[in-house]
Write an enzyme that holds these catalytic residues in place. Sequence first.
Site, PDB file in Angstrom:
ATOM      1  N   GLU A 149       0.826  -1.213   0.000  1.00  0.00           N
ATOM      2  CA  GLU A 149       0.000   0.000   0.000  1.00  0.00           C
ATOM      3  C   GLU A 149       0.858   1.261   0.000  1.00  0.00           C
ATOM      4  O   GLU A 149       1.571   1.524   0.974  1.00  0.00           O
ATOM      5  CB  GLU A 149      -0.921   0.045   1.226  1.00  0.00           C
ATOM      6  CG  GLU A 149      -1.793   1.300   1.213  1.00  0.00           C
ATOM      7  CD  GLU A 149      -2.587   1.528   2.496  1.00  0.00           C
ATOM      8  OE1 GLU A 149      -3.469   2.391   2.487  1.00  0.00           O
ATOM      9  OE2 GLU A 149      -2.311   0.840   3.507  1.00  0.00           O
ATOM     10  N   GLU A 248     -12.022   2.783   4.952  1.00  0.00           N
ATOM     11  CA  GLU A 248     -10.999   3.195   5.907  1.00  0.00           C
ATOM     12  C   GLU A 248     -11.078   4.708   6.072  1.00  0.00           C
ATOM     13  O   GLU A 248     -10.273   5.460   5.536  1.00  0.00           O
ATOM     14  CB  GLU A 248      -9.599   2.768   5.440  1.00  0.00           C
ATOM     15  CG  GLU A 248      -8.544   3.011   6.511  1.00  0.00           C
ATOM     16  CD  GLU A 248      -7.147   2.570   6.101  1.00  0.00           C
ATOM     17  OE1 GLU A 248      -6.855   1.363   6.200  1.00  0.00           O
ATOM     18  OE2 GLU A 248      -6.346   3.427   5.694  1.00  0.00           O
TER      19      GLU A 248
END
Length: 287
Positions: A149, A248
């Site tokens: 990520e 998120e």
Amino acid sequence: MSLRFSANLSWLFPELPALTARLEAAAAAGFRAAESAWPEGCPARELRAAAERAGLQIVLLNTPPGDREAGEMGLAAVPGRQAAFRQDLATAVQYAKAVGCPRIHLMAGRVPVGTDRAAVAGEMEATFIENLRYAADLLAQEDMIGLLEPINNRITDPRYFLNTPHQAAAILEKVGWPNLKLQLDLFHCQIMDGNLSRNLETYFPLIGHIQIAQVPGRHEPDSHGELNFPYIFELLESLGYTGYVGCEYAPKGGTLEGLGWLRSYWESRGLQDGGTSKAAEQTQGKH
């Protein structure tokens, strides 16, 4: 094909301290999948039992951050920490296996304090590639996916090593393992690079997981900000995205009150809460 959303329990339902309680709240809100950064203080057996009771799958966990008091945030690209990375990876794999989670975010980590990013970039990339090859081999034995990520270094984490999808794609190509994928958090991607439509199209073959939050506040997708999420959701559908979209973000108020965007999405696709089709619900009801 409608999108599948995952509740990020490190961010959503913060009013509930226990991870199992957050998981049950996510299921009650209609989610069928959940993810968490680090399930600290929650034994795997307990989390798995709660997930099974709630009819919900754990779809993503992170490798441990390392020594947080020393400012670490992942170890995969940090020179000299290879042994600790391997130990943490083994812990993460064991936990993920126990809860039935098929994906692990392999956290790159930060440029060491007092060093210049450009001066250590080569050594950090070499360390990252070495650790990722080791991880990919281990994960392949468990039929798991490893994820990279990029995290923006403009706002969120100035010293984080992996910052853009372009950098992640180049590293994935050098590592060369098919069970390593890109975890594309659109919040970070927008801050670093913008150009979301083209980036989604360009990197689509590499994407193994997506995460969302509005920019710049990192709140609900329908909160005031730069990103047009109804358009982004349609684009992901048109690309044929079948993975999960992780929520998120930091709720502006109560998590449930802030889920109107998700209920609207389901309703616009003719789905019940949880993303099941109304036709399927009716058919099940007849049996």
